[in-house]
Design a protein around this motif. Structure first.
Motif, PDB file in Angstrom:
ATOM      1  N   ARG A 126       5.815  -2.789  -3.901  1.00  2.00           N
ATOM      2  CA  ARG A 126       6.832  -2.065  -4.018  1.00  2.00           C
ATOM      3  C   ARG A 126       7.946  -2.189  -3.052  1.00  2.00           C
ATOM      4  NH1 ARG A 126       2.543   0.831  -5.669  1.00  2.00           N
ATOM      5  NH2 ARG A 126       2.933   2.613  -7.269  1.00  2.00           N
ATOM      6  N   SER A 161      -3.720 -13.128  -7.392  1.00  2.36           N
ATOM      7  CA  SER A 161      -4.970 -14.380  -7.342  1.00  2.36           C
ATOM      8  C   SER A 161      -5.897 -14.026  -6.313  1.00  2.36           C
ATOM      9  CB  SER A 161      -4.725 -15.670  -7.396  1.00  2.36           C
ATOM     10  OG  SER A 161      -3.675 -15.878  -8.595  1.00  2.36           O
ATOM     11  N   PHE A 162      -7.094 -13.776  -6.393  1.00  2.00           N
ATOM     12  CA  PHE A 162      -8.102 -13.648  -5.334  1.00  2.00           C
ATOM     13  C   PHE A 162      -8.941 -15.026  -5.225  1.00  2.00           C
ATOM     14  CE2 PHE A 162      -7.588  -8.956  -4.511  1.00  2.00           C
ATOM     15  CZ  PHE A 162      -6.977  -8.625  -5.627  1.00  2.00           C
ATOM     16  N   LEU A 176      -4.336  -0.901  -0.217  1.00  2.00           N
ATOM     17  CA  LEU A 176      -3.133  -0.624   0.574  1.00  2.00           C
ATOM     18  C   LEU A 176      -1.976  -1.383   0.727  1.00  2.00           C
ATOM     19  CD1 LEU A 176      -1.787   1.594   2.646  1.00  2.00           C
ATOM     20  CD2 LEU A 176      -3.418   0.290   4.463  1.00  2.00           C
ATOM     21  N   ARG A 232     -11.132 -19.497 -15.200  1.00  2.00           N
ATOM     22  CA  ARG A 232      -9.924 -18.806 -14.798  1.00  2.00           C
ATOM     23  C   ARG A 232      -8.959 -19.495 -15.881  1.00  2.00           C
ATOM     24  NH1 ARG A 232      -8.107 -18.465  -8.715  1.00  2.00           N
ATOM     25  NH2 ARG A 232      -8.570 -16.187  -9.138  1.00  2.00           N
ATOM     26  N   SER A 271      -1.640   8.668  -3.631  1.00  2.00           N
ATOM     27  CA  SER A 271      -2.031  10.018  -3.823  1.00  2.00           C
ATOM     28  C   SER A 271      -1.676  10.153  -5.423  1.00  2.00           C
ATOM     29  CB  SER A 271      -1.158  10.962  -3.150  1.00  2.00           C
ATOM     30  OG  SER A 271       0.134  11.085  -3.564  1.00  2.00           O
ATOM     31  N   SER A 272      -0.849   9.614  -5.949  1.00  2.00           N
ATOM     32  CA  SER A 272      -0.530   9.982  -7.500  1.00  2.00           C
ATOM     33  C   SER A 272      -1.564   9.434  -8.399  1.00  2.00           C
ATOM     34  CB  SER A 272       0.905   9.703  -7.908  1.00  2.00           C
ATOM     35  OG  SER A 272       0.990   8.439  -7.217  1.00  2.00           O
ATOM     36  N   GLU A 277     -11.289  -3.849   1.167  1.00  2.00           N
ATOM     37  CA  GLU A 277     -10.816  -2.569   0.727  1.00  2.00           C
ATOM     38  C   GLU A 277      -9.526  -2.258   1.297  1.00  2.00           C
ATOM     39  OE1 GLU A 277     -13.847   0.495   1.791  1.00  2.00           O
ATOM     40  OE2 GLU A 277     -12.024   1.629   2.643  1.00  2.00           O
ATOM     41  N   ASP A 278      -9.039  -3.152   2.431  1.00  2.00           N
ATOM     42  CA  ASP A 278      -7.613  -2.797   2.891  1.00  2.00           C
ATOM     43  C   ASP A 278      -6.625  -3.387   1.583  1.00  2.00           C
ATOM     44  OD1 ASP A 278      -8.446  -1.832   5.262  1.00  2.00           O
ATOM     45  OD2 ASP A 278      -8.881  -3.967   5.924  1.00  2.00           O
ATOM     46  N   HIS A 326       2.776   8.039   4.686  1.00  2.00           N
ATOM     47  CA  HIS A 326       1.144   7.828   5.080  1.00  2.00           C
ATOM     48  C   HIS A 326       0.848   6.425   4.927  1.00  2.00           C
ATOM     49  CE1 HIS A 326      -3.077   8.381   5.699  1.00  2.00           C
ATOM     50  NE2 HIS A 326      -3.235   8.067   4.440  1.00  2.00           N
ATOM     51  N   LEU A 327       1.137   5.892   3.722  1.00  2.00           N
ATOM     52  CA  LEU A 327       0.761   4.471   3.474  1.00  2.00           C
ATOM     53  C   LEU A 327       1.177   3.583   4.715  1.00  2.00           C
ATOM     54  CD1 LEU A 327       0.921   4.237  -0.301  1.00  2.00           C
ATOM     55  CD2 LEU A 327      -1.235   4.847   1.091  1.00  2.00           C
ATOM     56  N   ASN A 381       8.237   7.744  -6.508  1.00  2.00           N
ATOM     57  CA  ASN A 381       7.194   8.598  -7.072  1.00  2.00           C
ATOM     58  C   ASN A 381       5.913   8.498  -6.383  1.00  2.00           C
ATOM     59  OD1 ASN A 381       8.763   9.097  -9.195  1.00  2.00           O
ATOM     60  ND2 ASN A 381       8.453   7.076 -10.552  1.00  2.00           N
ATOM     61  N   VAL A 382       5.645   7.863  -5.291  1.00  2.00           N
ATOM     62  CA  VAL A 382       4.694   8.006  -4.253  1.00  2.00           C
ATOM     63  C   VAL A 382       4.734   8.949  -3.314  1.00  2.00           C
ATOM     64  CG1 VAL A 382       3.245   6.593  -2.925  1.00  2.00           C
ATOM     65  CG2 VAL A 382       4.599   5.361  -4.941  1.00  2.00           C
ATOM     66  N   ASP A 383       4.176   9.901  -3.366  1.00  2.00           N
ATOM     67  CA  ASP A 383       4.529  11.269  -2.416  1.00  2.00           C
ATOM     68  C   ASP A 383       3.781  10.927  -1.054  1.00  2.00           C
ATOM     69  OD1 ASP A 383       2.183  11.450  -3.939  1.00  2.00           O
ATOM     70  OD2 ASP A 383       2.612  13.402  -4.556  1.00  2.00           O
ATOM     71  N   ASN A 384       2.729  10.025  -1.073  1.00  2.00           N
ATOM     72  CA  ASN A 384       2.577   9.717   0.338  1.00  2.00           C
ATOM     73  C   ASN A 384       2.660   8.372   1.042  1.00  2.00           C
ATOM     74  OD1 ASN A 384       0.626   8.225  -1.190  1.00  2.00           O
ATOM     75  ND2 ASN A 384      -1.153   8.667  -0.441  1.00  2.00           N
ATOM     76  N   SER A 400      -0.283  -2.601  -2.731  1.00  2.00           N
ATOM     77  CA  SER A 400       0.538  -1.485  -3.240  1.00  2.00           C
ATOM     78  C   SER A 400       2.003  -1.329  -2.549  1.00  2.00           C
ATOM     79  CB  SER A 400       0.151  -0.075  -3.397  1.00  2.00           C
ATOM     80  OG  SER A 400      -1.339  -0.009  -2.806  1.00  2.00           O
ATOM     81  N   ASP A 457      -7.667   4.265   1.469  1.00  2.00           N
ATOM     82  CA  ASP A 457      -6.252   4.564   1.235  1.00  2.00           C
ATOM     83  C   ASP A 457      -5.771   4.198  -0.221  1.00  2.00           C
ATOM     84  OD1 ASP A 457      -5.159   4.984   4.155  1.00  2.00           O
ATOM     85  OD2 ASP A 457      -6.599   2.928   4.272  1.00  2.00           O
ATOM     86  N   LYS A 500       5.236  -1.876  -9.094  1.00  2.00           N
ATOM     87  CA  LYS A 500       3.769  -1.468  -8.863  1.00  2.00           C
ATOM     88  C   LYS A 500       2.653  -2.303  -8.500  1.00  2.00           C
ATOM     89  CE  LYS A 500       4.849   2.749 -11.600  1.00  2.00           C
ATOM     90  NZ  LYS A 500       4.715   3.289 -13.176  1.00  2.00           N
ATOM     91  N   MET A 501       2.720  -3.369  -9.202  1.00  2.00           N
ATOM     92  CA  MET A 501       1.812  -4.562  -9.010  1.00  2.00           C
ATOM     93  C   MET A 501       2.704  -5.950  -9.291  1.00  2.00           C
ATOM     94  SD  MET A 501      -1.246  -4.961  -8.025  1.00  2.00           S
ATOM     95  CE  MET A 501      -2.687  -3.628  -8.529  1.00  2.00           C
TER      96      MET A 501
END
Ligand code: SF4
Lengths: 477, 183
Positions: free
Chosen positions: A258, A270-271, A251, B166, B53-54, A247-248, A48-49, A42-45, A254, B50, A264-265
């Motif tokens: 998968r 943990s951060f 990407l 936490r 897309s969905s 921010e990376d 690209h990822l 279901n991930v169409d890109n 995900s 990034d 999906k996750m």
């Protein structure tokens, strides 16, 4: 860690004859492949990822020194301590020293291949410190005193029955046949350990340079326990795990979940940025980040194989690999298995320690197609094969493999004229009849020196009519 | 062997610590020289963001529906409440049905606004502080407030701080999270 040369051929033969293992391997790898497939449908890109992930990794590794320095700076800013370890021994000693200094008695550990690399449990045990694996699969492996055979599913080689027996033997509980019962027992035992442990040791999936945050991905919550409850948290990471920006993560998280489990996750992500703050009510007082080189900087030095360091350890290449699916993880002899093991074990250990691994592949390229960071496995494998051959030749100039050299001389001689070649072919055809049974088109056994070949592969039968004759014949018709 | 090991140790000591050694090796490998701008800082490049897309560009309601659907898939439970009254009613029923006796809680905006701590204490439940992990280990449930809820995967995002430990979502066997729906 001092290792002798690994024997892939012997170990894989053992695996191939183990029916039990054969079934378990196919069952589990099929399951994970299915899950991955439906997760990316279901991930169409998706493509690209993958390309983006590869680009980010490429960029990071090409400036690794700078990113490691900013990671260090930001971890320190957040109140953590950073240690650098050139090799496995040094990393183990650093962690042991932290433990000894704080008079640690019990360590809880979440899943980390890097700690397998430095044989941390062994080192701690020798100093009288108890180290307990808290990932269920790793816990099972530890009880059985074995090593993991898949980077995500460490106990892939064990059946339900094996585990039920193991638990009742080692933990003094009845024989539980249901997975839920087994999980409950493990959870109870581990909970005690979490609450009592003085130190938690974890791995790292991603370390964000710009914020000094380490990210740990898991599904059981044990890593979050490990990094939250004990007073000291030590995280061990290979130097290639750094990524530039927070921010990376969108990407990488995900594609990792998968590719690895088809989620999906992951259940727990943990951060962690530094230890407990002054007014925080929980969390460890001390946070240590250990950066492990152990051969990685030498991988980096070769442009041909540098991309081996892009791996995010999702395990997809193991599940798809026709070789891994038959021989299992233990055949690869060391911590990493499957295609990724075939390329990094020889590079981390030294090519002469694992010379068979670059050949443990059909070069079909399925691994390259599933890899979320698009590692070009066939390319890297061929480069490593070249190194193995170079290495052997260097040795042979001293000792020499006479048979091989004579064989090649003979081949050259017979290829030089068409007549000699035809004669040789006829001789070969009649000579082989001794070993061909019935209508078979392959020979399973030949005497020495040809047994060097037939020990590992069948030999194709020489045709009665050579191609040249056959072709003429066809043309005339 | 021993001599070799000794020499290796000595050369390590002479060459400085492992940090410098590792960085030097990396620079040699990458740039062919260890002197190449030592201490060079990598500046993260700004890139297009990034994402999958969905991403549904949908109304809040359908995002909430999707979130609940995904959460159920991973064995969670969700419940939409429209007022303070409905929230209280839900919580009362929840603790009664399961005969819950103790809890641990975050001091966050929604939790304060709806006086959840007071409500539970008023019903005779015991509040356990999260400082002591032994005590927290025995607590019946924890209440937190999510900073974000990700519809596509049914994931809660919890940001911890001194008032939001936490362990509250981690150690107790039951976890209730409040998620504010903002239009
Ligand atoms: S090499 Fe690629 S497919 Fe294999 S584990 Fe690493 S990231 Fe996954």
């Amino acid at each position: 860690m001092e290792v002798d040369k690994y024997d892939f051929k012997k170990d894989s033969e053992k695996a191939l004859n183990d029916d039990h293992l054969q079934k378990a391997l196919i069952l589990t790898t099929d399951l994970f492949r299915e899950r991955r497939k439906s997760a990316i449908e279901n991930v169409d890109n998706w493509e690209h990822l993958r390309s983006r992930a590869r680009e980010v990794k490429k960029e990071t590794i090409s400036k690794l020194d700078g990113y490691l320095e900013s990671l260090e700076e930001n971890v320190v800013k957040a109140g953590g301590k950073v240690h650098w370890a050139s090799d496995a021994d040094e990393a183990a000693r650093i962690i042991l020293d932290i433990a000894l200094k704080a008079k640690v008695k019990t360590v809880v550990k979440s899943k980390s291949m890097a700690t397998e690399e430095i044989e941390l449990n062994h080192v701690l045990k020798n100093s009288g410190i108890e180290a307990i694996e808290t990932d269920l699969g790793e816990y099972i492996i530890q009880l059985a005193d074995e090593t993991p055979s898949h980077i995500l599913v460490p106990a892939i080689h064990k059946t339900k029955d094996d585990i039920s027996k193991l638990f009742s033997e080692k933990l003094d509980v009845p024989y539980y046949s249901q997975p839920e019962q087994i999980t409950r027992v493990a959870r109870e035992k581990l909970r005690e350990k979490f609450l009592g442990a003085d130190m938690g040791v974890s791995g790292v999936n991603f370390a964000v340079a710009e914020t000094g945050t380490i990210v740990i991905v898991e599904n059981e919550g044990n890593a979050r326990m490990t990094t939250t409850l004990p007073g000291i948290h030590v995280a061990l990471m290979g130097i290639e795990k750094v990524i530039p920006r927070f921010e990376d993560l969108g990407l990488f998280l995900s594609i990792l979940a998968r590719s690895a489990t088809g989620q999906k996750m992951s259940s727990y992500v943990s951060f962690i940025t530094g230890p407990k703050r002054k007014d925080d009510k929980d969390g460890p007082e001390e946070f240590h980040l250990v950066l492990l080189d152990n051969g990685r900087s030498s991988i980096l030095a070769s442009e041909e194989t540098r991309e081996s360091l892009y791996c995010i350890r999702c395990g997809a290449c193991l599940n798809i690999c026709p070789v891994y699916r038959k021989v299992g993880g233990h055949s690869y002899g060391w911590v990493y298995s499957g295609p990724i093991g075939a390329i990094i074990n020889p590079q981390l250990l030294g090519i002469d320690k694992a010379p068979d691994l670059p050949f443990a592949s059909s070069l079909c390229g399925a691994c390259k197609d599933v890899c979320p960071v698009k590692i070009d496995f066939p390319h890297v494998l061929l480069e490593l094969r070249r190194r193995v051959v170079d290495n052997n030749n260097r040795k042979k100039r001293v000792g020499g493999n006479l048979i091989q050299r004579l064989g090649i001389k003979f081949w050259r001689f017979s290829m030089q004229s068409q007549m000699i070649y035809s004669i040789m072919l006829s001789i070969a055809y009649y000579a082989q009849l001794l070993f061909v049974s019935g209508n078979q088109n392959r020979i399973r056994f030949l005497p020495y020196p040809f047994s060097l070949w037939t020990r590992h592969k069948d030999f194709p039968v020489f045709a009665k009519t050579p191609f040249r004759k056959w072709w003429k014949h066809i043309k005339h018709e | 062997m021993l001599v070799a090991k000794f020499l290796r140790e000595c050369s390590k000591k002479m060459a400085g610590n492992s940090r410098d050694e590792i960085l030097k090796r990396i620079r040699m490998g990458l740039y062919g020289s260890s002197l190449n701008e030592p201490g060079q800082k990598a500046e993260p490049e700004v890139v297009e963001s990034d994402s999958l897309s969905s991403i549904p560009s949908a109304s809040t309601e359908s995002l909430v529906d999707l979130f609940i659907e995904e959460l159920l898939k991973v064995n969670g439970n969700a419940m939409v409440v429209k007022s303070a009254g409905e929230l209280n009613e839900f919580l009362e029923k929840f603790v009664d049905q399961r005969s819950l006796k103790s809890f641990s809680i975050w001091e966050s905006e929604l939790i304060r606004k709806f006086k959840i701590k007071e409500l539970l204490e008023g019903r005779g439940l015991e509040l356990r502080p999260s400082e002591s992990k032994e005590k927290l280990a025995m607590v019946d449930f924890g209440i937190t407030e999510a900073d974000f809820a990700i519809s596509a995967s049914g994931t809660l995002v919890l940001m911890t701080s001194e008032k939001k430990p936490r362990s509250v979502s981690l150690v107790p066997p039951l976890h209730i999270a409040l998620v504010g729906i903002v239009n």
